[in-house]
Scaffold this active site. Sequence first.
Site, mmCIF file in Angstrom:
data_model
loop_
_atom_site.group_PDB
_atom_site.id
_atom_site.type_symbol
_atom_site.label_atom_id
_atom_site.label_comp_id
_atom_site.label_asym_id
_atom_site.label_seq_id
_atom_site.Cartn_x
_atom_site.Cartn_y
_atom_site.Cartn_z
ATOM 1 N N GLU A 166 -1.396 -4.579 -9.089
ATOM 2 C CA GLU A 166 -1.557 -5.695 -8.151
ATOM 3 C C GLU A 166 -0.575 -6.834 -8.425
ATOM 4 O O GLU A 166 -0.733 -7.928 -7.894
ATOM 5 C CB GLU A 166 -2.993 -6.222 -8.237
ATOM 6 C CG GLU A 166 -4.032 -5.189 -7.881
ATOM 7 C CD GLU A 166 -5.446 -5.596 -8.216
ATOM 8 O OE1 GLU A 166 -6.360 -5.089 -7.564
ATOM 9 O OE2 GLU A 166 -5.648 -6.406 -9.143
ATOM 10 N N GLU A 223 -8.502 -10.561 -8.093
ATOM 11 C CA GLU A 223 -7.479 -10.570 -7.054
ATOM 12 C C GLU A 223 -7.123 -11.954 -6.554
ATOM 13 O O GLU A 223 -5.991 -12.182 -6.127
ATOM 14 C CB GLU A 223 -7.909 -9.678 -5.886
ATOM 15 C CG GLU A 223 -7.969 -8.215 -6.284
ATOM 16 C CD GLU A 223 -8.225 -7.276 -5.121
ATOM 17 O OE1 GLU A 223 -8.235 -7.733 -3.951
ATOM 18 O OE2 GLU A 223 -8.404 -6.073 -5.372
ATOM 19 N N ALA A 229 -14.392 7.317 4.565
ATOM 20 C CA ALA A 229 -13.953 8.452 5.377
ATOM 21 C C ALA A 229 -14.910 9.604 5.105
ATOM 22 O O ALA A 229 -14.579 10.529 4.368
ATOM 23 C CB ALA A 229 -12.513 8.827 5.022
ATOM 24 N N PRO A 230 -16.121 9.569 5.691
ATOM 25 C CA PRO A 230 -17.167 10.517 5.312
ATOM 26 C C PRO A 230 -16.842 11.979 5.614
ATOM 27 O O PRO A 230 -17.519 12.863 5.108
ATOM 28 C CB PRO A 230 -18.392 10.037 6.092
ATOM 29 C CG PRO A 230 -17.851 9.225 7.210
ATOM 30 C CD PRO A 230 -16.571 8.623 6.712
ATOM 31 N N GLY A 231 -15.814 12.239 6.379
ATOM 32 C CA GLY A 231 -15.410 13.610 6.632
ATOM 33 C C GLY A 231 -14.617 14.213 5.491
ATOM 34 O O GLY A 231 -14.426 15.433 5.435
ATOM 35 N N GLU A 290 -13.963 -8.274 -8.721
ATOM 36 C CA GLU A 290 -12.802 -8.061 -7.846
ATOM 37 C C GLU A 290 -12.318 -9.380 -7.233
ATOM 38 O O GLU A 290 -11.122 -9.615 -7.131
ATOM 39 C CB GLU A 290 -13.137 -7.056 -6.741
ATOM 40 C CG GLU A 290 -13.208 -5.629 -7.206
ATOM 41 C CD GLU A 290 -11.882 -5.090 -7.719
ATOM 42 O OE1 GLU A 290 -10.831 -5.348 -7.097
ATOM 43 O OE2 GLU A 290 -11.887 -4.409 -8.748
ATOM 44 N N ARG A 301 0.863 -1.174 0.000
ATOM 45 C CA ARG A 301 0.000 0.000 0.000
ATOM 46 C C ARG A 301 0.903 1.230 0.000
ATOM 47 O O ARG A 301 1.488 1.596 1.022
ATOM 48 C CB ARG A 301 -0.947 -0.008 1.198
ATOM 49 C CG ARG A 301 -2.046 -1.055 1.085
ATOM 50 C CD ARG A 301 -2.865 -0.823 -0.159
ATOM 51 N NE ARG A 301 -4.107 -1.574 -0.168
ATOM 52 C CZ ARG A 301 -4.993 -1.480 -1.137
ATOM 53 N NH1 ARG A 301 -4.767 -0.694 -2.182
ATOM 54 N NH2 ARG A 301 -6.095 -2.184 -1.093
#
Length: 177
Positions: free
Chosen positions: A136, A92, A109-111, A88, A58
């Site tokens: 990937e 994967e 991350a709704p903020g 997916e 990542r």
Amino acid sequence: MRTTSSREIYANPWMTVREDGIRRADGSDGIYGVVDKPDYALIIPMDGDRLHLVEQFRYPLGMRRWEFPQGTAPDRAEVETAELAARELREETGLRAARLTDLGRLDVAPGMSSQRGRVFLATGLTAGEHERELEEQDMRAAWFDRAEFERMIRDGEVTDAQSIAGYLLLCLHERTT
């Protein structure tokens, strides 16, 4: 609160970033930075007491992480989430599911982001060849029993918030079935 202006700051094939001017209820002005990404699917492949996870590098974290298979459609396309989940899973892991059970919705991350996801339990699995995207190439996949998966969460080996929240949705689903 209402939006008074909006401008795209950045875009690539996976996301856009925009800055919105807003007017609050008290009349004061402000701004929001918003990351727009299409809906994603997270898949929990389960065979008996075993869960299938993938591990990949990542980039934003600078480390490899174990998580459930998950992703969005290419080029910010909107795809029905059950169809996306099947794709997916196949891409994967190479697995194909006879059944995909919708376990619920997650907001990443709704903020700061508009992205929402659906979690699916994949059962009746058959193995096949994976069809991974270029990003990937270094992905690994492995089966873990549930006790090992829970230990990995406790020990910080699994830290992906969506995977942990998805597992909770699975546990709640099992309580009601």
